[in-house]
Write a protein that holds these residues in place. Sequence first.
Motif, PDB file in Angstrom:
ATOM      1  N   PHE A   1       0.806  -1.284   0.108  1.00 19.40           N
ATOM      2  CA  PHE A   1      -0.018   0.043  -0.005  1.00 19.40           C
ATOM      3  C   PHE A   1       0.870   1.276   0.176  1.00 19.40           C
ATOM      4  CE2 PHE A   1      -3.305  -2.297   2.970  1.00 19.40           C
ATOM      5  CZ  PHE A   1      -3.795  -3.180   1.598  1.00 19.40           C
TER       6      PHE A   1
ATOM      7  N   VAL B   1      -2.462   0.216  -4.565  1.00 24.85           N
ATOM      8  CA  VAL B   1      -2.456  -1.077  -3.896  1.00 24.85           C
ATOM      9  C   VAL B   1      -1.874  -1.881  -5.006  1.00 24.85           C
ATOM     10  CG1 VAL B   1      -3.846  -3.047  -3.202  1.00 24.85           C
ATOM     11  CG2 VAL B   1      -4.724  -0.557  -2.529  1.00 24.85           C
TER      12      VAL B   1
ATOM     13  N   PRO C   1      -9.691  -4.089  -3.234  1.00 22.39           N
ATOM     14  CA  PRO C   1      -9.001  -3.323  -1.909  1.00 22.39           C
ATOM     15  C   PRO C   1     -10.302  -3.014  -1.149  1.00 22.39           C
ATOM     16  CG  PRO C   1      -7.873  -2.338  -3.604  1.00 22.39           C
ATOM     17  CD  PRO C   1      -8.906  -3.348  -4.337  1.00 22.39           C
TER      18      PRO C   1
END
Length: 469
Positions: A394, A456, A467
């Motif tokens: 992330f 992501v 996500p």
Amino acid sequence: MRQSLKIAFAALLTALPALTAAPHGDIVVSPNRHFLQYQDGTPFFWLGDTAWLLFTKLDRAQTETYLDDRASKGFNVIQVMVINSPNMKSVYGVLALNNGDPGKPNVTPGNDLSKPGEYDYWDHVDWVVDQAAKRGIFVALVPAWGSQVKSGALNLGNAAAYGTFLAKRYGPKPNIFWIVGGDIQGDNHEEVWNLLGSTLKAQDHHHLITYHPIGRTQSSMWFQNASWLDFNMFQSGHRRYDQDTDSVHRYGEDNWRYALADWALKPTKPVLDGEPSYENIPQGLHDGKQPYWQAQDVRRYGYWSVFGGSCGHTYGDNAIMQFHRPGDGRGAFFVRNYWFEAIHDPGSGQMQFLKKLMLSRPYFSRVPDEDVIAPPNGTRYDYVIATRGDGYIFAYTYTGKPFHVHMGVLSGAQLHGWWYSPSDGSSKDLGMVANSGEHTFTPPGTPEPGNDWVLVLDQPSKHFPAPGK
């Protein structure tokens, strides 16, 4: 369905949260000591709300309105003061203490708990805690605000008795955390804080304890080696970069620096920001002519702190932390709305997307990793912070400017990329990205503060969902 069965079914649904307030056991520190979890290993991501004056400002119906709203938005902790003055009263006007002495709680057994006008302060606290449990919410109790120790109302002579009373009364509840301190330096009567913390730990073996320090400091500065301190808390506070002129670290708004610093300490303990800038409060607190912190700011504090290694995050709102009501006069800190309006402030609804994102990937393998971002990284609002775990990366940008990522950190020839929106929890599929060399990623939209996104990157072999799902 027959009417009687419908009624019974509705009653069962209402009762279920109470039956499952702690369905996985107590909250404990994870084996790697960086996170919180239930005893059965289920992750617990602390998503807190600042509700300091709940016990004294809201009646039963109002409390249920507040708790229902927070539960619907994914909050699982509320931080509440127990005592903030010797004359503390419940919303029904009953004193908490006899003669202002915390060692002598004003308890009147045998009250009719169905009649609010007939129960004492502690009966009301019991009711609020139980109502929170029915909604899956933990109550993080602050036994006494720092001013009570500073003034001498809570002292070495009564701290053990008060701590014992609290532990025996609330230790059996399934949904409790303890927060010693309350906006004060730990070395201000440190002996009292240690006595209160150690008493709670000795009398209550089920619930975790932390310490809430004064702004721009962290509990680890004084209590890192204290056996009663289970996890650290810092207060990044309410100042802008240019307003942070006298703190120990001069971190300004970079609350991720506190998280990274505590992450590296030994013994290892979880950490979180227990009081960042509140939504709708003036920057710097004390001048109503200053700009007010907004939803985009509270999002930034959340993602910066968690990606820096925090085990969760606490949100706050100016009107809600004081439960500002009609008839309260001007209120504190230039408050501009009432609590029942402020529950709809956008930042509170957006914090759930942080929690959902963190729980959508393997949780306990996550580490902060600044080296994922290739130079030159930005500074202050342009800083891009990264965290990674088993099969994913992330990276959060607050301004949406293009940034560079070192590929090859995860295994595989390609990675599946996504843009995740902290403002609404939506995601945009980037497809496959070559997992070698250095790659430049350009977020959607026009670069500016508040155009925040999370990049992501997933290993396709993990078959992760979108996500936040």
